[in-house]
Design an enzyme around this catalytic site. Structure first.
Site, mmCIF file in Angstrom:
data_model
loop_
_atom_site.group_PDB
_atom_site.id
_atom_site.type_symbol
_atom_site.label_atom_id
_atom_site.label_comp_id
_atom_site.label_asym_id
_atom_site.label_seq_id
_atom_site.Cartn_x
_atom_site.Cartn_y
_atom_site.Cartn_z
ATOM 1 N N ASN A 101 19.579 27.314 8.119
ATOM 2 C CA ASN A 101 20.234 27.118 6.763
ATOM 3 C C ASN A 101 20.320 25.494 6.333
ATOM 4 O O ASN A 101 20.452 24.836 5.257
ATOM 5 C CB ASN A 101 21.688 27.297 6.936
ATOM 6 N N SER B 99 15.833 28.851 -1.989
ATOM 7 C CA SER B 99 16.573 28.366 -3.195
ATOM 8 C C SER B 99 15.758 29.092 -4.431
ATOM 9 O O SER B 99 14.565 29.182 -4.267
ATOM 10 C CB SER B 99 16.662 26.901 -3.431
ATOM 11 N N TYR C 101 11.778 19.417 -2.941
ATOM 12 C CA TYR C 101 12.881 20.473 -2.620
ATOM 13 C C TYR C 101 12.288 22.021 -3.045
ATOM 14 O O TYR C 101 12.056 22.657 -2.350
ATOM 15 C CB TYR C 101 14.075 20.326 -3.476
ATOM 16 N N ALA C 102 11.647 21.946 -4.306
ATOM 17 C CA ALA C 102 11.127 23.199 -4.722
ATOM 18 C C ALA C 102 9.803 23.595 -3.800
ATOM 19 O O ALA C 102 9.677 24.867 -3.404
ATOM 20 C CB ALA C 102 10.229 22.898 -6.214
ATOM 21 N N LYS D 112 11.307 24.992 -0.562
ATOM 22 C CA LYS D 112 11.846 26.276 -0.707
ATOM 23 C C LYS D 112 10.724 27.374 -0.816
ATOM 24 O O LYS D 112 10.771 28.468 -0.338
ATOM 25 C CB LYS D 112 12.959 26.146 -1.513
HETATM 26 P P1 NAP Z 1 25.402 20.563 2.613
HETATM 27 O O1 NAP Z 1 26.782 20.854 2.129
HETATM 28 O O2 NAP Z 1 24.816 19.495 2.381
HETATM 29 O O3 NAP Z 1 25.385 20.993 4.325
HETATM 30 C C1 NAP Z 1 24.091 21.070 4.810
HETATM 31 C C2 NAP Z 1 24.644 20.771 6.511
HETATM 32 O O4 NAP Z 1 23.187 20.441 6.998
HETATM 33 C C3 NAP Z 1 25.308 19.470 6.633
HETATM 34 O O5 NAP Z 1 26.299 19.530 7.558
HETATM 35 C C4 NAP Z 1 24.174 18.379 6.988
HETATM 36 O O6 NAP Z 1 24.568 17.246 7.719
HETATM 37 C C5 NAP Z 1 23.343 19.219 7.871
HETATM 38 N N1 NAP Z 1 22.075 18.776 8.169
HETATM 39 C C6 NAP Z 1 21.255 17.813 7.281
HETATM 40 N N2 NAP Z 1 20.043 17.360 7.958
HETATM 41 C C7 NAP Z 1 20.209 18.066 9.156
HETATM 42 C C8 NAP Z 1 19.046 18.318 10.143
HETATM 43 N N3 NAP Z 1 17.985 17.405 10.245
HETATM 44 N N4 NAP Z 1 19.325 18.847 11.219
HETATM 45 C C9 NAP Z 1 20.459 19.564 11.348
HETATM 46 N N5 NAP Z 1 21.393 19.897 10.296
HETATM 47 C C10 NAP Z 1 21.281 19.077 9.203
HETATM 48 O O7 NAP Z 1 24.369 21.993 2.094
HETATM 49 P P2 NAP Z 1 24.733 23.289 1.379
HETATM 50 O O8 NAP Z 1 24.866 22.991 -0.192
HETATM 51 O O9 NAP Z 1 25.892 24.168 2.033
HETATM 52 O O10 NAP Z 1 23.195 23.831 1.576
HETATM 53 C C11 NAP Z 1 23.027 24.756 2.619
HETATM 54 C C12 NAP Z 1 21.414 25.360 2.408
HETATM 55 O O11 NAP Z 1 21.542 25.986 1.125
HETATM 56 C C13 NAP Z 1 20.457 24.287 2.301
HETATM 57 O O12 NAP Z 1 19.240 24.673 2.969
HETATM 58 C C14 NAP Z 1 20.124 24.057 0.778
HETATM 59 O O13 NAP Z 1 19.050 23.878 0.404
HETATM 60 C C15 NAP Z 1 20.596 25.614 0.263
HETATM 61 N N6 NAP Z 1 20.769 25.683 -1.096
HETATM 62 C C16 NAP Z 1 22.113 25.327 -1.730
HETATM 63 C C17 NAP Z 1 22.286 25.305 -3.009
HETATM 64 C C18 NAP Z 1 23.446 24.782 -3.323
HETATM 65 O O14 NAP Z 1 23.659 24.932 -4.892
HETATM 66 N N7 NAP Z 1 24.522 24.151 -2.610
HETATM 67 C C19 NAP Z 1 21.543 26.129 -3.609
HETATM 68 C C20 NAP Z 1 20.314 26.781 -3.028
HETATM 69 C C21 NAP Z 1 20.213 26.701 -1.749
HETATM 70 P P3 NAP Z 1 25.162 16.251 6.855
HETATM 71 O O15 NAP Z 1 26.537 16.321 6.524
HETATM 72 O O16 NAP Z 1 25.284 15.049 7.961
HETATM 73 O O17 NAP Z 1 24.168 15.759 5.751
#
Ligand code: NAP
Length: 246
Positions: free
Chosen positions: A89, A141, A154-155, A158
């Site tokens: 994730n 995504s 990003y695209a 994913k």
């Molecule tokens: P988020 O709130 O930014 O949480 C991501 C977590 O991953 C944070 O705790 C972050 O730490 C941690 N992280 C970042 N870099 C890392 C690394 N190198 N190693 C280990 N952990 C790391 O993101 P989210 O919105 O929950 O998204 C989670 C996933 O869903 C992602 O893959 C994202 O691409 C995908 N996604 C999200 C959405 C959306 O609308 N939110 C839509 C489609 C897909 P920090 O807090 O220090 O940054």
């Protein structure tokens, strides 16, 4: 959907969607190991998981560093005894239009979103093959399916993750290990909180259901795919987007 007696590893599980997935798995009885770079939130979420009455451990791991990933997986096996579920994730965005995108923006996003998932999957796959059972879910995504201006990096990451999902699914299928992807649309988290109001309004108009999703919506889809109910599903991309990508 019971996950009693199983151990789930969730990367990027300290907050947002990963945290919701971890809590959902724990509510079904799983012990949970979190791997995240955010040490403060990691400790907080680990406490929340323990409060649900199951074992939980958090490791500060950068998923782009293979030595850290391998050591953390060894620690999970040592402390929790097994790994049944891996949810890749951890992910970031570093948006910018193609003609202005720096190589560093491209490389960082690919490193965390795609290479990180590869390193974690490789680290747990041997164990799952030996157990003849395992569930891997990659959080992709809809942007990896539809594209999105300003998100070439990003695209690509994913879309790459979706290709990797199908390949891993084919490689591990005969040994009882499934690998699927969940492709969220736009979900209310820190990642989308940064959207300017005008962009948010345009987005809401494009989503047939007319709202952003919640982290819980993604967690429910992941729970289904890691449960026994999905035992005959592998290589699938489950879209959770309020109708956006159809
Ligand atoms: P988020 O709130 O930014 O949480 C991501 C977590 O991953 C944070 O705790 C972050 O730490 C941690 N992280 C970042 N870099 C890392 C690394 N190198 N190693 C280990 N952990 C790391 O993101 P989210 O919105 O929950 O998204 C989670 C996933 O869903 C992602 O893959 C994202 O691409 C995908 N996604 C999200 C959405 C959306 O609308 N939110 C839509 C489609 C897909 P920090 O807090 O220090 O940054």
């Amino acid at each position: 959907m019971s996950l009693e007696g199983q151990v789930a590893v969730v990367t990027g599980g300290a907050r947002g969607i990963g945290r919701a997935i971890a809590l959902r798995c724990a509510r079904e009885g799983a012990d949970v190991a979190l791997m995240d770079v955010n040490a403060d939130l990691l400790a907080q979420t680990t406490q929340e998981l323990r409060a649900l009455g199951h074992r939980a451990e958090g490791w500060t791991v950068d998923v782009t560093k293979s030595a850290e990933v391998d050591a953390a997986v060894a620690n999970v096996l040592d402390k929790l005894g097994r790994i049944d579920i891996l949810v890749n994730n951890a992910g970031i965005t570093r948006d910018g239009l193609l003609i202005r995108m720096e190589e560093s923006q491209w490389e960082r996003v690919l490193a965390i979103n795609l290479t990180g998932a590869f390193l974690c999957t490789r680290a747990v796959a041997k164990r799952m093959l030996k157990q003849r059972r395992g569930r891997i879910v990659n959080i992709a995504s809809v942007v990896g399916i539809m594209g999105n201006p300003g998100q070439a990096n990003y695209a690509a990451s994913k879309a790459g993750l979706i290709g990797m999902t199908k390949t891993v699914a084919r490689e591990l299928a005969r040994r009882g290990v499934t690998c699927n992807a969940v492709a969220p649309g736009f979900i209310n988290t820190e990642m989308t909180a940064a959207l300017p109001e005008a962009a948010r309004q345009r987005l809401l108009e494009a989503i047939p259901m007319g709202t952003l999703g919640e982290a819980q919506d993604v967690a429910e889809a992941v729970l289904f795919l890691v449960s026994d109910a999905a035992r005959y599903i592998t290589g699938h991309v489950l879209v959770v987007d309020g109708g956006l990508a159809m």
